[in-house]
Design a protein around this motif. Structure first.
Motif, PDB file in Angstrom:
ATOM      1  N   GLY A  20       0.859  -1.191   0.000  1.00  0.00           N
ATOM      2  CA  GLY A  20       0.000   0.000   0.000  1.00  0.00           C
ATOM      3  C   GLY A  20       0.892   1.237   0.000  1.00  0.00           C
ATOM      4  O   GLY A  20       1.771   1.383  -0.836  1.00  0.00           O
ATOM      5  N   GLU A  21       0.698   2.115   0.980  1.00  0.00           N
ATOM      6  CA  GLU A  21       1.496   3.334   1.075  1.00  0.00           C
ATOM      7  C   GLU A  21       2.840   3.076   1.748  1.00  0.00           C
ATOM      8  O   GLU A  21       3.768   3.871   1.638  1.00  0.00           O
ATOM      9  CB  GLU A  21       0.741   4.398   1.910  1.00  0.00           C
ATOM     10  CG  GLU A  21      -0.468   4.985   1.216  1.00  0.00           C
ATOM     11  CD  GLU A  21      -0.078   5.702  -0.067  1.00  0.00           C
ATOM     12  OE1 GLU A  21       0.516   6.792   0.020  1.00  0.00           O
ATOM     13  OE2 GLU A  21      -0.361   5.162  -1.156  1.00  0.00           O
ATOM     14  N   PHE A  22       2.912   1.970   2.496  1.00  0.00           N
ATOM     15  CA  PHE A  22       4.118   1.711   3.298  1.00  0.00           C
ATOM     16  C   PHE A  22       5.256   1.187   2.435  1.00  0.00           C
ATOM     17  O   PHE A  22       5.101   0.231   1.682  1.00  0.00           O
ATOM     18  CB  PHE A  22       3.789   0.705   4.408  1.00  0.00           C
ATOM     19  CG  PHE A  22       4.989   0.302   5.223  1.00  0.00           C
ATOM     20  CD1 PHE A  22       5.623   1.225   6.048  1.00  0.00           C
ATOM     21  CD2 PHE A  22       5.485  -0.991   5.151  1.00  0.00           C
ATOM     22  CE1 PHE A  22       6.740   0.857   6.795  1.00  0.00           C
ATOM     23  CE2 PHE A  22       6.602  -1.366   5.891  1.00  0.00           C
ATOM     24  CZ  PHE A  22       7.225  -0.437   6.718  1.00  0.00           C
ATOM     25  N   SER A  44      13.102  -5.315  14.564  1.00  0.00           N
ATOM     26  CA  SER A  44      11.912  -5.806  13.872  1.00  0.00           C
ATOM     27  C   SER A  44      11.275  -4.654  13.101  1.00  0.00           C
ATOM     28  O   SER A  44      11.309  -3.506  13.528  1.00  0.00           O
ATOM     29  CB  SER A  44      10.925  -6.448  14.843  1.00  0.00           C
ATOM     30  OG  SER A  44      10.594  -5.528  15.837  1.00  0.00           O
ATOM     31  N   GLY A  45      10.754  -4.980  11.921  1.00  0.00           N
ATOM     32  CA  GLY A  45      10.144  -3.964  11.072  1.00  0.00           C
ATOM     33  C   GLY A  45      11.131  -3.212  10.199  1.00  0.00           C
ATOM     34  O   GLY A  45      10.762  -2.261   9.524  1.00  0.00           O
ATOM     35  N   THR A  50      11.284  -9.087   4.860  1.00  0.00           N
ATOM     36  CA  THR A  50      10.693  -8.795   3.543  1.00  0.00           C
ATOM     37  C   THR A  50      11.725  -9.031   2.441  1.00  0.00           C
ATOM     38  O   THR A  50      11.430  -9.637   1.413  1.00  0.00           O
ATOM     39  CB  THR A  50      10.190  -7.335   3.482  1.00  0.00           C
ATOM     40  OG1 THR A  50       9.264  -7.141   4.555  1.00  0.00           O
ATOM     41  CG2 THR A  50       9.500  -7.043   2.163  1.00  0.00           C
ATOM     42  N   LEU A  51      12.955  -8.582   2.678  1.00  0.00           N
ATOM     43  CA  LEU A  51      14.018  -8.769   1.674  1.00  0.00           C
ATOM     44  C   LEU A  51      14.266 -10.256   1.420  1.00  0.00           C
ATOM     45  O   LEU A  51      14.377 -10.696   0.269  1.00  0.00           O
ATOM     46  CB  LEU A  51      15.301  -8.067   2.142  1.00  0.00           C
ATOM     47  CG  LEU A  51      16.502  -8.102   1.199  1.00  0.00           C
ATOM     48  CD1 LEU A  51      16.141  -7.652  -0.216  1.00  0.00           C
ATOM     49  CD2 LEU A  51      17.650  -7.252   1.740  1.00  0.00           C
ATOM     50  N   ASP A 214      17.764  -0.707   8.533  1.00  0.00           N
ATOM     51  CA  ASP A 214      16.822   0.041   9.364  1.00  0.00           C
ATOM     52  C   ASP A 214      15.861   0.767   8.445  1.00  0.00           C
ATOM     53  O   ASP A 214      16.280   1.336   7.427  1.00  0.00           O
ATOM     54  CB  ASP A 214      17.577   1.051  10.242  1.00  0.00           C
ATOM     55  CG  ASP A 214      16.641   1.746  11.225  1.00  0.00           C
ATOM     56  OD1 ASP A 214      15.698   1.093  11.712  1.00  0.00           O
ATOM     57  OD2 ASP A 214      16.850   2.942  11.506  1.00  0.00           O
ATOM     58  N   ASN A 215      14.578   0.736   8.775  1.00  0.00           N
ATOM     59  CA  ASN A 215      13.578   1.454   7.978  1.00  0.00           C
ATOM     60  C   ASN A 215      13.660   1.211   6.475  1.00  0.00           C
ATOM     61  O   ASN A 215      13.560   2.144   5.680  1.00  0.00           O
ATOM     62  CB  ASN A 215      13.710   2.968   8.222  1.00  0.00           C
ATOM     63  CG  ASN A 215      13.169   3.344   9.581  1.00  0.00           C
ATOM     64  OD1 ASN A 215      12.184   2.750  10.034  1.00  0.00           O
ATOM     65  ND2 ASN A 215      13.807   4.272  10.236  1.00  0.00           N
TER      66      ASN A 215
END
Length: 361
Positions: A20-22, A44-45, A50-51, A214-215
């Motif tokens: 979505g937007e994230f 985490s996050g 995801t990678l 990070d992020n």
């Protein structure tokens, strides 16, 4: 060993993933060399899982490409990609014996039964579980189940092994033993391996190279020692190991002021007057035989002592540093030698070669 000009086994280019937007991954590019053990490390996050999932084809990137062994796999489904994967929950089949668990993938690719048996025995031999082969997963310890999951992932001799927090469900003792075992097995299998972890100790002990994230971005890539000794950003310095951060100001090219003390250090050509964080690891603070030839001598007082077995973490403050405090790690013998106790005033040196400087956000 690695040749600098060797063709990378895995080439990840400009990978971006949006939900979505994230934006979970922002323009990630990295090369992974054949037979390398790489850790994706971060809180985490941060995008590390995801990678890993994008590399496996379990999530599809929004854009960017992945080349494995010279072949563009960017849009292939997982079943057509060449990898084995181990999740943190092992996901073994509870109703199948260990032998059958390892054999499943081989049967799925149509290997004849006698060959399957031979390969399964060979794998269980490698992971040291031959004597458990007729048991069911529930009869094994967590560490043994994890080794079965590894054997199963390696059964079809994948080109790439993906490990998603493989040790996080185990207790500390088993974890440190398995770290060593997985690393040894990775050598025996000679397989390019990517492991996702949020545990810095795991990354430092196992990886050939660490990718700190990070992020959704890569903060730094390097060998474990490089990441620990020369963190490129304040985030890396803070996330890996323990670090003291002292607020200071650049006074001149090569000096920064903290409290009443002017410290010599590499100021990275930052302009005079810049607000900075002066960073030094607790174990680099020296209190043994301080002489005038030592750099950055600080008069300071012991505020608190924490006994940690093989060393003491000592909180130092006051004196020249005014209201700034520092954590220093002193060996037990040094703690005895200096009769370290709360209220003791002493001199310590903050060696300039161990100081890192970061611009204040």
């Amino acid at each position: 060993m690695h040749h600098e000009n060797a063709q990378p086994y895995l080439q990840i280019r400009n990978l971006t993933k949006k939900f979505g937007e994230f934006i979970a991954l922002k323009d990630i590019s990295i090369d992974i060399i054949e037979n390398e053990f790489v850790c994706f490390l971060g809180p985490s996050g941060c995008g590390k899982t995801t990678l890993l999932r994008v590399i496996a084809g379990l999530d599809i990137q929004t854009y960017g490409s992945i080349i494995q062994a010279g072949k563009d796999i960017s849009s292939l489904p997982p079943s057509e990609r060449d990898f084995g994967i181990v999740f943190q929950s092992y996901a073994l089949f509870p109703n199948l014996t260990i032998t059958r668990n390892v054999a499943v993938g081989l049967e799925n690719v149509g290997m004849p039964a006698p060959k399957v048996q031979h390969r399964v025995d060979e794998l269980l031999e490698l992971v040291g579980l031959v004597d458990q082969k007729d048991k069911y997963p529930a009869q094994l310890s967590g560490g043994q189940q994890q080794r079965v999951a590894l054997a199963r992932a390696m059964a079809i001799s994948p080109g790439l092994l993906l490990l998603d927090e493989p040790l996080s469900a185990l207790d500390a003792k088993v974890r440190s033993r398995l770290r060593h075992e997985i690393k040894e097995l990775q050598h025996k299998f000679a397989v390019t391996t990517i492991m996702v972890t949020h545990d810095q100790e795991e990354a430092l002990t196992m990886a050939d190279r660490i990718v700190v994230m990070d992020n959704g971005i890569i903060e730094q890539v390097g060998k474990p020692e490089e990441i620990y000794r020369s963190p490129k950003t304040k985030f890396v310095a803070d996330f890996v190991g323990t670090m003291n951060f002292l607020s200071g100001t650049i006074v001149s090219n090569g000096t920064a002021k903290v409290g009443d003390v002017v410290l010599t250090c590499d100021t990275e050509d930052l302009p005079v007057g810049s607000s900075v964080m002066v960073a030094i690891r607790p174990e680099e603070i020296n209190a043994r035989n301080i002489t005038n030839s030592d750099s950055n001598i600080v008069q300071i007082e012991v505020l608190h002592i924490e006994f940690l077995g093989s060393f003491c973490r000592v909180k130092l403050g006051g004196g020249d540093l005014k209201d700034v405090s520092l954590r220093a790690d002193f060996s037990i013998s040094l703690t005895r030698l200096l009769s370290i106790k709360v209220g003791l005033k002493l001199k310590v040196s903050l060696p300039s070669k161990f100081i890192c400087i970061y611009l204040t956000d």
